[in-house]
Write a protein that holds these residues in place. Sequence first.
Motif, PDB file in Angstrom:
ATOM      1  N   ALA A   1      25.786  57.180  25.959  1.00 25.44           N
ATOM      2  CA  ALA A   1      24.768  57.520  26.948  1.00 25.44           C
ATOM      3  C   ALA A   1      25.052  56.857  28.294  1.00 25.44           C
ATOM      4  CB  ALA A   1      23.390  57.097  26.442  1.00 25.44           C
ATOM      5  N   VAL A   2      24.829  57.608  29.369  1.00 30.76           N
ATOM      6  CA  VAL A   2      24.992  57.071  30.723  1.00 30.76           C
ATOM      7  C   VAL A   2      23.839  57.546  31.595  1.00 30.76           C
ATOM      8  CG1 VAL A   2      27.508  56.905  30.616  1.00 30.76           C
ATOM      9  CG2 VAL A   2      26.442  59.015  31.417  1.00 30.76           C
ATOM     10  N   PRO A   3      23.355  56.700  32.500  1.00 32.86           N
ATOM     11  CA  PRO A   3      22.323  57.147  33.440  1.00 32.86           C
ATOM     12  C   PRO A   3      22.927  58.070  34.480  1.00 32.86           C
ATOM     13  CG  PRO A   3      23.010  54.902  33.961  1.00 32.86           C
ATOM     14  CD  PRO A   3      23.726  55.287  32.696  1.00 32.86           C
ATOM     15  N   ASP A   4      22.178  59.092  34.868  1.00 31.38           N
ATOM     16  CA  ASP A   4      22.643  60.049  35.873  1.00 31.38           C
ATOM     17  C   ASP A   4      21.441  60.513  36.677  1.00 31.38           C
ATOM     18  OD1 ASP A   4      24.071  61.840  37.387  1.00 31.38           O
ATOM     19  OD2 ASP A   4      24.183  63.369  35.833  1.00 31.38           O
TER      20      ASP A   4
ATOM     21  N   VAL B   1      18.989  60.391  31.594  1.00 30.72           N
ATOM     22  CA  VAL B   1      20.090  59.812  30.844  1.00 30.72           C
ATOM     23  C   VAL B   1      20.840  60.957  30.178  1.00 30.72           C
ATOM     24  CG1 VAL B   1      18.601  59.419  28.820  1.00 30.72           C
ATOM     25  CG2 VAL B   1      20.774  58.201  29.021  1.00 30.72           C
ATOM     26  N   VAL B   2      22.170  60.903  30.273  1.00 28.56           N
ATOM     27  CA  VAL B   2      23.015  61.947  29.692  1.00 28.56           C
ATOM     28  C   VAL B   2      23.765  61.365  28.499  1.00 28.56           C
ATOM     29  CG1 VAL B   2      24.984  63.478  30.064  1.00 28.56           C
ATOM     30  CG2 VAL B   2      23.275  63.177  31.871  1.00 28.56           C
ATOM     31  N   VAL B   3      23.630  62.015  27.359  1.00 24.84           N
ATOM     32  CA  VAL B   3      24.393  61.638  26.173  1.00 24.84           C
ATOM     33  C   VAL B   3      25.630  62.526  26.145  1.00 24.84           C
ATOM     34  CG1 VAL B   3      24.404  61.496  23.660  1.00 24.84           C
ATOM     35  CG2 VAL B   3      22.332  60.915  24.933  1.00 24.84           C
ATOM     36  N   LYS B   4      26.793  61.934  26.412  1.00 29.08           N
ATOM     37  CA  LYS B   4      28.028  62.706  26.535  1.00 29.08           C
ATOM     38  C   LYS B   4      28.555  63.203  25.200  1.00 29.08           C
ATOM     39  CE  LYS B   4      29.673  60.829  30.916  1.00 29.08           C
ATOM     40  NZ  LYS B   4      30.834  60.226  31.620  1.00 29.08           N
ATOM     41  N   ASP B   5      28.157  62.563  24.123  1.00 31.33           N
ATOM     42  CA  ASP B   5      28.449  63.052  22.775  1.00 31.33           C
ATOM     43  C   ASP B   5      27.622  62.223  21.814  1.00 31.33           C
ATOM     44  OD1 ASP B   5      29.468  64.524  20.702  1.00 31.33           O
ATOM     45  OD2 ASP B   5      31.561  63.938  20.995  1.00 31.33           O
ATOM     46  N   VAL B   6      27.254  62.825  20.699  1.00 32.60           N
ATOM     47  CA  VAL B   6      26.537  62.115  19.649  1.00 32.60           C
ATOM     48  C   VAL B   6      27.205  62.458  18.323  1.00 32.60           C
ATOM     49  CG1 VAL B   6      24.785  63.946  19.584  1.00 32.60           C
ATOM     50  CG2 VAL B   6      24.322  61.735  18.516  1.00 32.60           C
TER      51      VAL B   6
ATOM     52  N   GLY C   1      11.409  55.944  29.703  1.00 34.34           N
ATOM     53  CA  GLY C   1      10.847  56.697  30.817  1.00 34.34           C
ATOM     54  C   GLY C   1      11.751  57.767  31.373  1.00 34.34           C
ATOM     55  N   CYS C   2      12.981  57.873  30.870  1.00 32.08           N
ATOM     56  CA  CYS C   2      13.934  58.865  31.384  1.00 32.08           C
ATOM     57  C   CYS C   2      13.987  60.101  30.481  1.00 32.08           C
ATOM     58  CB  CYS C   2      15.334  58.274  31.469  1.00 32.08           C
ATOM     59  SG  CYS C   2      15.558  57.009  32.729  1.00 32.08           S
ATOM     60  N   PRO C   3      13.988  61.281  31.074  1.00 30.89           N
ATOM     61  CA  PRO C   3      14.309  62.468  30.267  1.00 30.89           C
ATOM     62  C   PRO C   3      15.766  62.391  29.832  1.00 30.89           C
ATOM     63  CG  PRO C   3      14.210  63.043  32.588  1.00 30.89           C
ATOM     64  CD  PRO C   3      13.741  61.611  32.478  1.00 30.89           C
ATOM     65  N   MET C   4      16.134  63.184  28.838  1.00 27.43           N
ATOM     66  CA  MET C   4      17.474  63.067  28.279  1.00 27.43           C
ATOM     67  C   MET C   4      18.118  64.436  28.127  1.00 27.43           C
ATOM     68  SD  MET C   4      18.593  61.169  24.706  1.00 27.43           S
ATOM     69  CE  MET C   4      17.526  62.178  23.667  1.00 27.43           C
ATOM     70  N   THR C   5      19.407  64.508  28.515  1.00 25.31           N
ATOM     71  CA  THR C   5      20.232  65.685  28.269  1.00 25.31           C
ATOM     72  C   THR C   5      21.340  65.289  27.322  1.00 25.31           C
ATOM     73  OG1 THR C   5      19.776  66.691  30.439  1.00 25.31           O
ATOM     74  CG2 THR C   5      21.767  67.402  29.290  1.00 25.31           C
ATOM     75  N   VAL C   6      21.520  66.084  26.260  1.00 23.19           N
ATOM     76  CA  VAL C   6      22.528  65.795  25.249  1.00 23.19           C
ATOM     77  C   VAL C   6      23.601  66.868  25.278  1.00 23.19           C
ATOM     78  CG1 VAL C   6      22.982  65.456  22.792  1.00 23.19           C
ATOM     79  CG2 VAL C   6      20.810  64.675  23.788  1.00 23.19           C
ATOM     80  N   TYR C   7      24.864  66.428  25.443  1.00 21.30           N
ATOM     81  CA  TYR C   7      26.000  67.336  25.314  1.00 21.30           C
ATOM     82  C   TYR C   7      26.394  67.356  23.841  1.00 21.30           C
ATOM     83  CZ  TYR C   7      26.541  66.921  30.422  1.00 21.30           C
ATOM     84  OH  TYR C   7      26.348  66.945  31.778  1.00 21.30           O
ATOM     85  N   GLY C   8      25.954  68.378  23.131  1.00 22.75           N
ATOM     86  CA  GLY C   8      26.129  68.411  21.697  1.00 22.75           C
ATOM     87  C   GLY C   8      27.364  69.179  21.260  1.00 22.75           C
TER      88      GLY C   8
END
Length: 353
Positions: free
Chosen positions: A205-208, A212-217, A238-245
Amino acid sequence: MDKKDSVLKLWRECFDDTDQYVDMFFSEVYRDEDALVLEEEGRIVSSMMLQRYTMNFHGVTSSVSYVCGAATAKSLRGHGYMRRLMGHALRESYRRGDILCTLIPAGEWLYHYYGHMGFSPVFYMDKERYTSAHKFRSTGVYSRYYDLSGVEAYGFFNRIMESRPCAVQHTRRQYDEILMDNSADAGAVIALADSHGSPVAMAFAVPDADEVVVKDVLAVDGDSRAAVLAEVLREFAGCPMTVYGYYDAVRDNDNCVVRGMARVVNVEKCLSVIAGRYTDMKLSIRVNDAEIDENNGVYTLADGKCMRNDEYGGELDYDIDVEVFTSIIFGNDVTRRLLDFPAERPFISLMLD
């Protein structure tokens, strides 16, 4: 000024990376043998990195290359320097014995640019979006796992990555570089362990901006995946999250978006792998490649082998250029059914982009 210093100077001119990232890349990742440059009047005007990776392609571990840091001096753009350098990179990738050259375009317009050189947008991912209030449900008992640089952590990472068909793989050294890259981006690698203390899930995960963006899980199952994503939301409160799945053709949906491009650089080697896996396949195909002359010709697949046969005068199943060829080889399940061809959608992640 030596080669590394020249590439570094051009990198700083062309990219907005932080000093921490640039220092990390050129001290830990950069290798002179992977740096390709174009010179005019004793000055490096264009450069790129042609990095070495592998991919599990139809059950065979195959070498692939990855282009990053493609740059041309701002005052010299528009003169075709990058076009020339990319042609050199494709031929170098062929010389190395790769089956594929890959890249992740830095902007939407570059998909069209690289398409002119035979690249096709074949890498996809599932892009998931969650609000900061999303509730991930899990039933297992997990604890945080912190020894990310240890042998056990990489063993888990590698096992999950290798279980993904047609995915670009990462060596132990490349895994360590991923950890350093994540740290340089002020991110967090969050891992969970089961009741025995063994890792079962890992999220990069990295802040953007404001999310927060999860580059892979990576996870052993859906329950541990939900648990580690819940932990990411707690870490970045408090941050929304985008996951690159991971792209899964079985659950292909509207969340599926293009992630990167690839180009076959060795047609015969690529078809030989497929012929060896699908021994009943019979196929005649002519491929046209404007960049790599060695690929131009007719190939016949039969009895588990691929034969180059430029004297072939029979009927062709396909007569296509290398961009269409790449699209067919790495198509989705629709391609597989319509063309009755063993297409396999590839996956790419954690490439320090």
